[in-house]
Design a protein around this motif. Structure first.
Motif, PDB file in Angstrom:
ATOM      1  N   THR A  96      30.820  -3.458 -29.270  1.00 15.24           N
ATOM      2  CA  THR A  96      29.673  -4.205 -29.795  1.00 15.24           C
ATOM      3  C   THR A  96      30.077  -5.636 -30.119  1.00 15.24           C
ATOM      4  N   GLN A  97      31.234  -5.808 -30.748  1.00 17.09           N
ATOM      5  CA  GLN A  97      31.715  -7.151 -31.065  1.00 17.09           C
ATOM      6  C   GLN A  97      31.968  -7.952 -29.791  1.00 17.09           C
ATOM      7  N   VAL A  98      32.531  -7.304 -28.784  1.00 15.47           N
ATOM      8  CA  VAL A  98      32.799  -7.985 -27.509  1.00 15.47           C
ATOM      9  C   VAL A  98      31.483  -8.387 -26.854  1.00 15.47           C
ATOM     10  N   SER A  99      30.504  -7.485 -26.858  1.00 18.86           N
ATOM     11  CA  SER A  99      29.203  -7.772 -26.258  1.00 18.86           C
ATOM     12  C   SER A  99      28.510  -8.938 -26.962  1.00 18.86           C
ATOM     13  N   LYS A 112      27.533  -0.798 -23.518  1.00 12.75           N
ATOM     14  CA  LYS A 112      27.792   0.519 -22.945  1.00 12.75           C
ATOM     15  C   LYS A 112      28.672   0.461 -21.704  1.00 12.75           C
ATOM     16  N   ILE A 113      28.710  -0.683 -21.038  1.00 13.42           N
ATOM     17  CA  ILE A 113      29.516  -0.777 -19.816  1.00 13.42           C
ATOM     18  C   ILE A 113      30.882  -1.403 -20.066  1.00 13.42           C
ATOM     19  N   ILE A 114      31.176  -1.715 -21.332  1.00 12.23           N
ATOM     20  CA  ILE A 114      32.457  -2.334 -21.679  1.00 12.23           C
ATOM     21  C   ILE A 114      33.405  -1.257 -22.200  1.00 12.23           C
ATOM     22  N   ARG A 130      32.151  -2.656 -16.483  1.00  9.40           N
ATOM     23  CA  ARG A 130      31.754  -2.055 -15.212  1.00  9.40           C
ATOM     24  C   ARG A 130      30.363  -2.579 -14.863  1.00  9.40           C
ATOM     25  N   LEU A 131      30.313  -3.696 -14.137  1.00  6.43           N
ATOM     26  CA  LEU A 131      29.056  -4.379 -13.840  1.00  6.43           C
ATOM     27  C   LEU A 131      28.252  -3.678 -12.750  1.00  6.43           C
ATOM     28  N   HIS A 132      28.953  -3.025 -11.847  1.00  6.72           N
ATOM     29  CA  HIS A 132      28.333  -2.346 -10.709  1.00  6.72           C
ATOM     30  C   HIS A 132      29.294  -1.242 -10.315  1.00  6.72           C
ATOM     31  N   ARG A 133      28.850  -0.298  -9.547  1.00  5.21           N
ATOM     32  CA  ARG A 133      29.734   0.804  -9.185  1.00  5.21           C
ATOM     33  C   ARG A 133      30.964   0.309  -8.423  1.00  5.21           C
TER      34      ARG A 133
END
Length: 150
Positions: A96-99, A112-114, A130-133
């Motif tokens: 959350t802090q990174v986001s 959620k993807i970090i 993870r931006l994309h598969r």
């Protein structure tokens, strides 16, 4: 049992993948929770048609993810944390802090993807988004001591 995933499922596969799972896992968890459907012939044909129609959209999403990954690779995020004199921080740095720090820097990345390793000391770390598969971006983090109010 072969199933078609309706949404991304951690440690199993991505949306629209056809995967083999144990019967109980598919029937008792994935299908009732609307995460998957049975991979019969009609569902496979419908999936093929949907993928054909979505191919342009998917190509654009992949290109956008690659551009964002390139921008994130050049970015260093500085996070402040309370720490003792030995450099050990109280608590940990969360996704959350990174986001939120990325949002302040002008990047819209969902927490959620970090993923991040356990941060227990001051220093430099790497988080992965993870931006994309097919696209993962490494985000450089610099954890510094928070100045005490005097």
């Amino acid at each position: 049992m072969d199933i078609i995933l309706i949404q991304d499922v951690a440690n199993l596969g991505y949306k629209n993948d056809i995967v083999k799972v144990k019967d109980g896992y598919g029937r008792n968890y994935l299908i009732p929770n609307k995460m998957a459907i049975i991979a019969n012939e009609s569902n496979k044909k419908q999936l093929a048609e949907n993928l054909k129609q979505q191919s342009k959209k998917l190509a654009q999403l992949l290109a956008d993810a690659e551009v964002l990954a390139a921008k994130l690779a050049d970015t260093v995020i500085t996070l402040k944390a309370k720490a003792n004199e030995d450099g050990k921080i109280f608590g940990t740095i969360t996704t959350t802090q990174v986001s939120e720090a990325l949002k302040e820097a002008g990047f819209e990345v969902d927490k959620k993807i970090i993923t991040i390793e356990a941060v227990k000391e001051l220093g430099e770390y790497t988080a992965v988004a993870r931006l994309h598969r097919d696209v993962k971006a490494e985000i450089k983090l610099n954890v510094v001591a928070e100045k005490a109010a005097e």
